[in-house]
Structure formats: C-alpha cells, structure tokens
Enzyme design. Sequence first.
Site, short mmCIF file in Angstrom:
data_model
loop_
_atom_site.label_atom_id
_atom_site.label_comp_id
_atom_site.label_asym_id
_atom_site.label_seq_id
_atom_site.Cartn_x
_atom_site.Cartn_y
_atom_site.Cartn_z
N LYS A 30 87.25 -17.32 19.27
CA LYS A 30 87.51 -17.85 17.94
C LYS A 30 87.49 -19.38 18.01
CE LYS A 30 91.12 -17.31 14.36
NZ LYS A 30 92.44 -16.70 14.11
N SER A 74 92.24 -13.84 9.96
CA SER A 74 91.35 -14.98 10.04
C SER A 74 90.35 -14.89 11.18
CB SER A 74 92.18 -16.26 10.19
OG SER A 74 92.86 -16.29 11.42
N SER A 79 96.00 -11.74 11.75
CA SER A 79 94.66 -12.31 11.94
C SER A 79 93.79 -11.62 12.99
CB SER A 79 94.73 -13.80 12.26
OG SER A 79 94.96 -14.53 11.08
C1 LIG Z 1 94.59 -20.52 15.87
O1 LIG Z 1 95.28 -19.53 16.55
C2 LIG Z 1 96.61 -19.30 16.21
C3 LIG Z 1 97.19 -18.22 17.02
O2 LIG Z 1 97.43 -17.12 16.21
C4 LIG Z 1 96.62 -18.93 14.81
O3 LIG Z 1 97.90 -18.54 14.41
C5 LIG Z 1 96.25 -20.14 14.10
O4 LIG Z 1 96.30 -19.83 12.75
C6 LIG Z 1 94.90 -20.60 14.44
N1 LIG Z 1 94.90 -21.95 13.98
C7 LIG Z 1 93.91 -22.50 13.35
C8 LIG Z 1 94.19 -23.84 12.83
O5 LIG Z 1 92.84 -21.98 13.22
#
Ligand SMILES: *[C@@H]1O[C@H](CO)[C@@H](O)[C@H](O)[C@H]1NC(C)=O
Length: 515
Positions: free
Chosen positions: A111, A191, A215
């Site tokens: 990711k 996400s 997510s």
């Molecule tokens: C990246 O990873 C963290 C771990 O879950 C997640 O909570 C977070 O929303 C992500 N942050 C971004 C800014 O993408």
Amino acid sequence: MASHSHRPILPWALLLVIISCSLGVNVSAATFSIAEATVTELQAAFKQNILNSTQLVEFYLSQILALNGKIRGIIEVNPDVFILAAQADAERKAGTANSTSGLHGIPVLLKDNISTQDMLNTTAGSFALLGSVVPRDAGVAEKLRAAGAIILGKAALSEWAHYRGSLPNGWSARGGQVLNPYVMAADPCGSSTGSAVSVASNMVAVSLGTETDGSILCPAYSNSVVGIKPTLGLTSRAGVVPISPRQDTVGPICRTVTDAVYVLDAIAGYDPYDSATEAALQYIPPGGYLQYLNASGLKGKRLGIIRNPFFIFPNGSFMAQAYQNLFQILSQNGAILVDNLQIANLSAIFSSQSGEGYALLTEFKIALNSYLSELVSSPIKTLADAIAFNLNYSTLEMIPQYGQTLFLEAENTTGITDPLYQEALASMKSLTENGIVKLMMDNNLDAIVTSNSTITPVLAIGGFPGITVPAGYSPNGVPFSICFSGLQGYEPRLIEIAYSFEQATMLRKPPSFLV
Ligand SMILES: *[C@@H]1O[C@H](CO)[C@@H](O)[C@H](O)[C@H]1NC(C)=O
Ligand SMILES: *[C@@H]1O[C@H](CO)[C@@H](O)[C@H](O)[C@H]1NC(C)=O
Ligand SMILES: *[C@@H]1O[C@H](CO)[C@@H](O)[C@H](O)[C@H]1NC(C)=O
Ligand SMILES: *[C@@H]1O[C@H](CO)[C@@H](O)[C@H](O)[C@H]1NC(C)=O
Ligand SMILES: *[C@@H]1O[C@H](CO)[C@@H](O)[C@H](O)[C@H]1NC(C)=O
Ligand SMILES: *[C@@H]1O[C@H](CO)[C@@H](O)[C@H](O)[C@H]1NC(C)=O
Ligand SMILES: *[C@@H]1O[C@H](CO)[C@@H](O)[C@H](O)[C@H]1NC(C)=O
Ligand SMILES: *[C@@H]1O[C@H](CO)[C@@H](O)[C@H](O)[C@H]1NC(C)=O
Ligand SMILES: *[C@@H]1O[C@H](CO)[C@@H](O)[C@H](O)[C@H]1NC(C)=O
Ligand SMILES: *[C@@H]1O[C@H](CO)[C@@H](O)[C@H](O)[C@H]1NC(C)=O
Ligand SMILES: *[C@@H]1O[C@H](CO)[C@@H](O)[C@H](O)[C@H]1NC(C)=O
C-alpha cells in the site's frame, strides 16, 4: 472480458512432466498456471524448475499492462523489479536463497503509505508527499526484503487512508478511482483498495494493506480476497504513514488463506522502531503460523454467531439462504455454533459515543506530524502544511465536495492532555471489556462470526485480530465474505478456522470485470 489474460505464459512447460517436490505439493508443468497459483505452488514450480522469478514478474507486468488502466489498483511499479527478480533467481540457483522463507522470489505489492527506501515514492496517494524522501524502509518492508520477497510496486488507496475528508472509497489524487474487478460499478471499499483489487485480478502474487478501522477487512470483503487484520503490534507500523499508533496495523491481503499466512509469517515480529511489537511478541507462536493451515481446523472450535446486526436478511432471501448454508458447513466440519449472541453496547460502539472518532483526531495530528518530521525531505512537514498544500494546489487535490474536514478537525485538537481525549480512551476500554471480551469469555469462544466489515470498530478499539474469507457472490456477481475475529493473540485459531472453512468451500473465483 479480460478473462483471456488468466492463462499460463509457459507453453514450453507442456513438455515437462509431473515432478515431486519437498514442499508437499506437486505442480504439473502441463497444467501449471501462474494466475491463481498459491505461494506454495509458486515455490514448488521454482523448485521443479518450471518457473523463475523473472518469468513471474513478466507475467504480473503483462497483467498490469492489460488491466491496470481499467481498475487502477497500482500507483507505481518498481523500476528495479527485474534486477530484484534476477537477484532472487541467482540466489535460488546458487542455493543461497533464504530457506526459512516462503516468500523468497515472490512479488509483493505494498500500500502506498508503507515506506520503501528505493525508487518508489511513498505518498498515501497525495501529491503533497510526492518526492518526499523517507529515512529508511518501513519495518514490514525490511522484513519482506529479508525474506527475499520482490517489491513489485505500490498500491493505490483511499487518499490518506480515508482520513482527509469525505472521499469516495479507493479515490486518491495520484491514483484516481480504483474499481472493483468483479462488478466495476460496485463499491471497492477501502482504504487498502489497490492492494485488494490487484491480488484479486492477478496483477501480483501477494499484497500488504493497513487497517485503522476496516481498511483491510472491508476491501478484502468487497473484492473477494482474504484479509488478515492482525493483533495490534504483531506487525510493525514504523515507517507507515499513520493515523493512530493505538489502532494502526499492517496485514496481508491475498487470494488465499495460505498466501496470507506466508506473508504474516514474514512480517510479524519485533522492530526496534515500533515499541508495540515488543509487547506483541508473546503472541507469536514458535515455528510461526504455517502450522495452523489445518484442513480439520474447524473441529471442536466454539464459534459465536452474531446475527444481529450482521446476518439480518429478509427470510428466504438469497443472502439469508447463503449464510445459512455456510453455517451448516461450519457445523458439518466440527465447529460448535453458539447462535444468536449479542455484543453488549454495540450501537454505542458504532456511534460517536464510543470515543473512537475523537481519539483518532487527536492521535492523527500527533502521529502524522511525527512521521513528517522524520522525513529526510518533503514538500510538507506538518499537518498544517498538508492543509495548506491542498488549498494551494486545489486543482490537483481538491474536488470541492471531497473536502478535508478530518484534516481541519484534527488540526484543531489540543493533544493527549485534553480531558475529552482521556474520556474517549476510558469509554473505548469499557466498551471493549463489557462487549466482545465478556462475550467471548462467558461463552468460551474461539472466534465470533460476522458477515461484512461493519464489525471493524469492535476490533479497532480493542486492537483485536480478524480474518475475512470469500464466501460467495450475489446473483449479480458482487462478492461477499465471512469474517472470523477474536481477542489479542488469537491468530493461530483464527487461521485454523479460516483455512478449514476455505478448504471446505473453495468459493473464490477470479474476477470477470462485469460492467
Ligand atoms: C497508513 O496505514 C495506517 C495503518 O493502518 C492507516 O491507518 C493509515 O490510515 C494509513 N495512512 C495514510 C495516511 O494513508
Ligand atoms: C508428488 O509426486 C511424487 C512422484 O510422482 C509422489 O511420490 C509424491 O507422493 C507426490 N506428492 C504429493 C504431495 O502429491
Ligand atoms: C528464467 O527462465 C527462462 C525460461 O526457462 C529462462 O529463459 C531465463 O533465462 C531464466 N531467467 C533467469 C534469470 O534465470
Ligand atoms: C516518484 O515520483 C517522481 C516525481 O517526484 C517521479 O518522477 C518518479 O517517476 C516516481 N517514481 C516512480 C517509481 O514512479
Ligand atoms: C529469512 O526469512 C525470515 C522470514 O520469512 C526472516 O525471519 C529471516 O530473518 C530471514 N533470514 C535472513 C538470513 O534474512
Ligand atoms: C489438525 O486439527 C485436528 C482437529 O483439531 C487435530 O486433531 C490435528 O492434530 C491437527 N493437525 C495438526 C498437524 O496440527
Ligand atoms: C452488513 O452488515 C450490516 C450490519 O452492520 C447489515 O445491515 C448488512 O445486511 C450486512 N450486509 C451483508 C451483505 O452482509
Ligand atoms: C423469519 O422467520 C422466523 C420463523 O421461521 C421468524 O421467527 C423471524 O422473525 C423471521 N424473520 C424475519 C426477518 O422476517
Ligand atoms: C503554494 O504555492 C506556491 C506557488 O507554487 C509555493 O511557492 C508554496 O510553497 C506553496 N505552499 C504550500 C504550503 O504548498
Ligand atoms: C476549529 O476551532 C475553531 C475555534 O474553536 C472553530 O471555530 C472551528 O469551527 C473549528 N474547525 C473545525 C473544522 O472543527
Ligand atoms: C455496556 O453494557 C454493560 C452491560 O450491559 C453496562 O453495564 C455498561 O454500563 C455499558 N456501557 C459501557 C460504556 O460499557
């Protein structure tokens, strides 16, 4: 439509015969196909010399060329990917491959909020972080490299992991809109959207997502793949663009439970840059997680079925029938179903009363500012800079209705001494103790069973693990899944349950890109 691309690229392999292999799996060169192969099968094919990592990378790049323009799961491909593949092939030939790792020579997608110190950018989907220079690999990226995995690229995501404003699931300014490869008009969720759609459509072997609240489990559910949201601290969050150290986790998103367990084995463990990994070490079983891939794993397991609200469907409806059949399969495979259980105060956990929303705002500001301050260089150094960037470059970042409400609310918070923040923490603790913990203890449960990812706030505020496994498709082709979750450190039994369920059902199908 694109199903023609799910073909082996090894016509010469037709000449070869079935050869045995020490991993306990034989692959037949005549029928072997990279698409849909599990990590176990890929390793067997390496061992039998019917496949090497260079060919594997060629296959995934051809899939990306064919499909990524349509579903946009991948934001960047690693320019060094062939160098890494050649290195893995050379190590395998020389007998110096990491022999304890199942991921040696296997391409993995991260990711885009997981740092890598290579040619790839780490941007959380935002132009505000494009060109930022990270101080080192994220803890999980470092562990993947030690295991010999090949970092193929970065996955698109809901921008800032859906913590900016009211963005659509899977949308980021850099990546555009990720689409669901089963039914392109269906919600792909987020996400970790790109991680899920990319493994679903065989653009990569395995992937990593992150979860603060839903997510991993939600996009895995929506795109018919397996997601493991681990116990908090089981996997390092160092070098991951954060929301909250109290809730953030990194976990696998893969086509099968087996693949997900190979990834979990590689990334779980201590990282000096994340103190939570020390406390969680007690949960990692000696010998790792592969031993729990037991097809009889449902036998004797006590499963709590939470019908309300997760399995409330009209009597006689397709979904009611589908889940009823699945419960029967659980029971036929030896599980003891404890039916019609309720999680106390669930509606409070789902509401703003829980304190989760308030706590996340406070924690996001502190954690993001800390992440940004450690960057070697970056267009932005603080959350306030990110807000200004979005306004300044509004044509890039700001489709007006998406806004940046969460950024603005987070910037307004005053830190952990805020009495309301302390109240929020106490509320989450009480809801967890009175809710899932009490339920599981009172009924002596190994796991609770739910449907979609609406359970995730319960797991998020407790730091608890969950696994989602594909469970079928609606009559119009939209995937659905089943979710097994438990208390901290329950991964071994959740893996037994999930694997045994998967082997008994084998319901996942590759996507057909219906419009
Ligand atoms: C990246 O990873 C963290 C771990 O879950 C997640 O909570 C977070 O929303 C992500 N942050 C971004 C800014 O993408
Ligand atoms: C693999 O094939 C060899 C030779 O045909 C056979 O002896 C062995 O039992 C097979 N192993 C499995 C796990 O099927
Ligand atoms: C990978 O396998 C192909 C087909 O056998 C071969 O042409 C190629 O040289 C191999 N590459 C490496 C790096 O071993
Ligand atoms: C990283 O971002 C820069 C722009 O800052 C771009 O030139 C480069 O191609 C990106 N890297 C990759 C691997 O896409
Ligand atoms: C081999 O991979 C495992 C994870 O699968 C890792 O724990 C170990 O450190 C690696 N060994 C070396 C020598 O890098
Ligand atoms: C698999 O699970 C069954 C049922 O619980 C158990 O009897 C068996 O010992 C397990 N096998 C392994 C290899 O752990
Ligand atoms: C998802 O869960 C909600 C309850 O939170 C429920 O209303 C809905 O029917 C579920 N949908 C599916 C497809 O399981
Ligand atoms: C479904 O039918 C059962 C009796 O078979 C009844 O108790 C229940 O209330 C019905 N549920 C719905 C949602 O109609
Ligand atoms: C806003 O844009 C101007 C002109 O491009 C630039 O000089 C400035 O650094 C930008 N500010 C932020 C916060 O990005
Ligand atoms: C931030 O705080 C100010 C002052 O209390 C208030 O006027 C404003 O509405 C707040 N903004 C948000 C987004 O909460
Ligand atoms: C939750 O439920 C329990 C028992 O039903 C109750 O005693 C408690 O006050 C409720 N509220 C919270 C915040 O835990």
